[in-house]
Design a protein around this motif. Structure first.
Motif, PDB file in Angstrom:
ATOM      1  N   ASN A 155       0.807  -1.220   0.000  1.00  0.00           N
ATOM      2  CA  ASN A 155       0.000   0.000   0.000  1.00  0.00           C
ATOM      3  C   ASN A 155       0.842   1.273   0.000  1.00  0.00           C
ATOM      4  O   ASN A 155       0.290   2.366  -0.077  1.00  0.00           O
ATOM      5  CB  ASN A 155      -0.955   0.006   1.201  1.00  0.00           C
ATOM      6  CG  ASN A 155      -2.138  -0.899   0.982  1.00  0.00           C
ATOM      7  OD1 ASN A 155      -2.742  -0.875  -0.081  1.00  0.00           O
ATOM      8  ND2 ASN A 155      -2.463  -1.708   1.970  1.00  0.00           N
ATOM      9  N   PRO A 179      -3.402  -5.569  -4.069  1.00  0.00           N
ATOM     10  CA  PRO A 179      -4.399  -6.451  -4.683  1.00  0.00           C
ATOM     11  C   PRO A 179      -4.872  -7.511  -3.692  1.00  0.00           C
ATOM     12  O   PRO A 179      -4.171  -7.852  -2.746  1.00  0.00           O
ATOM     13  CB  PRO A 179      -3.649  -7.088  -5.853  1.00  0.00           C
ATOM     14  CG  PRO A 179      -2.213  -6.992  -5.478  1.00  0.00           C
ATOM     15  CD  PRO A 179      -2.076  -5.770  -4.620  1.00  0.00           C
ATOM     16  N   SER A 180      -6.034  -8.033  -3.945  1.00  0.00           N
ATOM     17  CA  SER A 180      -6.566  -9.098  -3.115  1.00  0.00           C
ATOM     18  C   SER A 180      -5.751 -10.372  -3.359  1.00  0.00           C
ATOM     19  O   SER A 180      -5.342 -10.637  -4.495  1.00  0.00           O
ATOM     20  CB  SER A 180      -8.027  -9.354  -3.480  1.00  0.00           C
ATOM     21  OG  SER A 180      -8.474 -10.548  -2.884  1.00  0.00           O
ATOM     22  N   PRO A 181      -5.521 -11.175  -2.334  1.00  0.00           N
ATOM     23  CA  PRO A 181      -4.812 -12.438  -2.547  1.00  0.00           C
ATOM     24  C   PRO A 181      -5.499 -13.336  -3.569  1.00  0.00           C
ATOM     25  O   PRO A 181      -4.846 -14.127  -4.242  1.00  0.00           O
ATOM     26  CB  PRO A 181      -4.806 -13.077  -1.163  1.00  0.00           C
ATOM     27  CG  PRO A 181      -4.894 -11.929  -0.219  1.00  0.00           C
ATOM     28  CD  PRO A 181      -5.769 -10.919  -0.923  1.00  0.00           C
ATOM     29  N   ASP A 204      -6.804 -12.405  -6.332  1.00  0.00           N
ATOM     30  CA  ASP A 204      -6.670 -11.862  -7.688  1.00  0.00           C
ATOM     31  C   ASP A 204      -5.741 -12.680  -8.575  1.00  0.00           C
ATOM     32  O   ASP A 204      -5.861 -12.641  -9.796  1.00  0.00           O
ATOM     33  CB  ASP A 204      -6.164 -10.420  -7.654  1.00  0.00           C
ATOM     34  CG  ASP A 204      -7.229  -9.436  -7.197  1.00  0.00           C
ATOM     35  OD1 ASP A 204      -8.407  -9.839  -7.083  1.00  0.00           O
ATOM     36  OD2 ASP A 204      -6.866  -8.274  -6.944  1.00  0.00           O
ATOM     37  N   ASN A 213      -5.039 -17.580  -0.883  1.00  0.00           N
ATOM     38  CA  ASN A 213      -5.522 -17.747  -2.255  1.00  0.00           C
ATOM     39  C   ASN A 213      -6.472 -18.929  -2.341  1.00  0.00           C
ATOM     40  O   ASN A 213      -6.310 -19.959  -1.851  1.00  0.00           O
ATOM     41  CB  ASN A 213      -4.326 -17.949  -3.184  1.00  0.00           C
ATOM     42  CG  ASN A 213      -4.692 -17.898  -4.622  1.00  0.00           C
ATOM     43  OD1 ASN A 213      -5.843 -17.984  -4.985  1.00  0.00           O
ATOM     44  ND2 ASN A 213      -3.682 -17.744  -5.444  1.00  0.00           N
TER      45      ASN A 213
END
Length: 101
Positions: free
Chosen positions: A56, A62-64, A66, A101
């Motif tokens: 950040n 990003p989201s894990p 993604d 994930n």
């Protein structure tokens, strides 16, 4: 008149530079990694904490979910260089991303 100004300016510059040199050399805390909060406590940050802080800094993390594990390995290698992360830190971040994930 100009000689006096040069002497005063030179003296001020030496005074300021001396303060910076003394201030830098007398620092007692040495933080070798982003994983330690304090030298006296030596608290390790989790992969999730490191991910939130490191990713950040420059962009939205990003989201894990993604990316898949192979993608995260490639992204981790690239971002280790870009974000100047230690191998230990990037391994913890990658482990977190792959586990989520």
């Amino acid at each position: 008149m100009k000689a006096i100004h040069k002497i005063i300016i030179t003296g001020l510059m030496l005074f300021i530079a001396g303060g910076f040199i003394i201030g830098c050399s007398s620092t007692k805390h040495k933080y070798t990694s982003a994983t330690t909060v304090g030298e006296e406590f030596n608290i390790e940050k989790s992969g999730a904490q490191l991910w939130g802080e490191a990713c950040n800094r420059c962009h939205l993390a990003p989201s894990p979910a993604d990316y898949n594990d192979t993608d995260w390995s490639t992204i981790s290698l690239h971002m280790r260089v870009r974000a100047n992360l230690t191998e230990h830190d990037i391994n913890k971040i990658e482990e977190f991303l792959k586990s989520a994930n």
